[in-house]
Design an enzyme around this catalytic site. Structure first.
Site, mmCIF file in Angstrom:
data_model
loop_
_atom_site.group_PDB
_atom_site.id
_atom_site.type_symbol
_atom_site.label_atom_id
_atom_site.label_comp_id
_atom_site.label_asym_id
_atom_site.label_seq_id
_atom_site.Cartn_x
_atom_site.Cartn_y
_atom_site.Cartn_z
ATOM 1 N N HIS A 247 0.855 -1.190 0.000
ATOM 2 C CA HIS A 247 0.000 0.000 0.000
ATOM 3 C C HIS A 247 0.886 1.234 0.000
ATOM 4 O O HIS A 247 1.965 1.237 0.594
ATOM 5 C CB HIS A 247 -0.888 0.018 1.256
ATOM 6 N N ASP A 295 -8.064 -5.147 0.388
ATOM 7 C CA ASP A 295 -8.588 -6.025 -0.669
ATOM 8 C C ASP A 295 -8.271 -7.491 -0.411
ATOM 9 O O ASP A 295 -9.008 -8.379 -0.864
ATOM 10 C CB ASP A 295 -8.026 -5.610 -2.038
#
Ligand code: SDX
Length: 352
Positions: A247, A295
């Site tokens: 991320h 996710d």
């Protein structure tokens, strides 16, 4: 004004390009919506209350919440020409149908209600695009009860309540790629449908929202810890990306992923695939110091809620649109056209 001599880092990594009062990640690494820690309010507030908070920057009272819930139901009706567009695209990727349908929607206002009247249509478009059950037979309860029914045909309060948690996690995330695309579009004073279309197109990329569908493609096929190790080692050896990991902001833990992981361990700890997912998270951290993002656990969570993979990214979009509403309003409330510079490194003094 002195031009910036040095180039901003690639991908604007670590660059503050504007201020926002909508969301941030605080010093404890927690995601915060309008000052409230998300993992705290997710346990106590409804999707509608939190969507209202994002858009109006304060929590609603009970009457305002009921009114907001009613407004979303009443404005979910699709115009006939949009139904025709969706029917013409039947069987295609639901995100492509959602993006195309939203680009055809028009709304004259730029105020919260006008924007929300578009956001309210997203689940109905997803339902029709996915050949879901008759929306008129949906429960008239909460946003998540209706949405869960739109995707599964089941009026299941428990699973709808669990869906609500991931909808809250997905709702807003500061200047992520799709939200920033929306802000650039809003800064030109383009109308809300244009801005939502920019955001939807951007969200679809596998480096951004599209990862959640990719996760399931490998996760369900890994039947043991050895297979998990082999998959991770092979993917990294091929210099490919592990979908659901890494991320731009969360370098050691994504609080949303951890929140959903907690729910998986509470409700589905007996499942082999959950144990393998937890092992994979630990192994990838050990091998590459990459944290699981929302996710990774989000995809598995929706699968175990009985939601078809074709709906995963649309679920993300139907929630994130409330963050986009807030950002559209914020951009236009103190607007300046977003138009950076490019440092020219091309050929010079060419003659024909
Ligand atoms: C979302 O920004 C947001 O807020 C997004 C989001 C939101 O709510 O809107 O949180 C939602 O988009 C979550 C992310 C979903 N995407 C994926 O899961 C796709 C896989 N992840 C990566 O592509 C990547 O981690 C990004 C794109 C998410 C972030 O990458 P960065 O910050 O641009 O970092 P990078 O690509 O420069 O990687 C740094 C290093 C590189 O290694 P080196 O080349 O320096 O040796 O880490 C490696 C990368 O190769 N790396 C990965 C990896 N992610 C980073 N290696 C393997 N698998 C990965 N997933």
């Amino acid at each position: 004004m002195k031009l910036m001599e040095e180039l901003a880092p690639k991908g604007l990594q670590g660059v503050y390009v504007d201020k926002t009062e909508i969301a941030t990640t605080d010093s404890t690494g927690n995601l915060v919506y309008r000052g409230y820690r998300v993992v705290e309010i997710a346990d106590r507030l409804s999707f509608e209350e939190i969507a209202y908070l994002l858009v109006y920057s304060r929590l609603p009272n009970r009457e305002e919440t009921d009114e907001f819930r009613k407004f979303l139901i009443e404005n979910s009706k699709l115009p006939g020409y949009v139904v025709k567009i969706i029917s013409a695209m039947k069987g295609m990727n639901i995100m492509d149908i959602l993006r195309t349908s939203v680009s055809a929607l028009t709304v004259s206002g730029r105020d919260e209600k006008s924007l929300l009247s578009l956001a309210a249509k997203f689940p109905a478009i997803v339902n029709l695009a996915g050949d879901g059950p008759d929306p008129d037979k949906a429960p008239t309860g909460s946003f998540s009860e209706r949405f869960y029914y739109f995707m599964t045909g089941r009026d299941d309060q428990k699973n709808a309540g669990l869906l609500e948690k991931i909808l809250i996690m997905y709702m807003e995330h500061e200047f992520n790629a799709s939200t920033f695309a929306l802000r650039v579009t809003a800064s030109t004073l383009a109308d809300p449908a244009c801005a939502f279309t920019s955001a939807l197109a951007t969200l679809k990329g596998p480096l951004h929202g599209g990862a959640n569908s990719e996760v399931l493609k490998f996760l369900l096929g890994l039947k043991s810890q050895d297979e998990v190790r082999r998959y991770v080692d092979d993917t990294l050896a091929k210099k490919e990306k592990l979908m659901g990991f890494g991320h731009r902001v969360y370098k050691d833990r994504d609080p949303r992923a951890q929140y959903i992981k907690g729910l998986l361990l509470r409700y589905f700890s007996d499942r082999e695939v959950v144990r393998n997912a937890v092992f994979m998270e630990e192994y990838v951290w050990e091998k590459k110091n990459l944290a699981a993002n929302v996710d990774f656990y989000g995809a598995l969570y929706m699968y175990l809620l009985g939601i078809d993979e074709k709906y995963y990214l649309p679920v993300f979009a139907c929630s994130r649109v409330f963050g986009w509403v807030a950002h559209y309003i914020e951009q236009q409330s103190n607007n300046k056209l977003i138009r950076p510079l490019a440092l020219y490194t091309g050929k010079k003094d060419q003659k024909i």
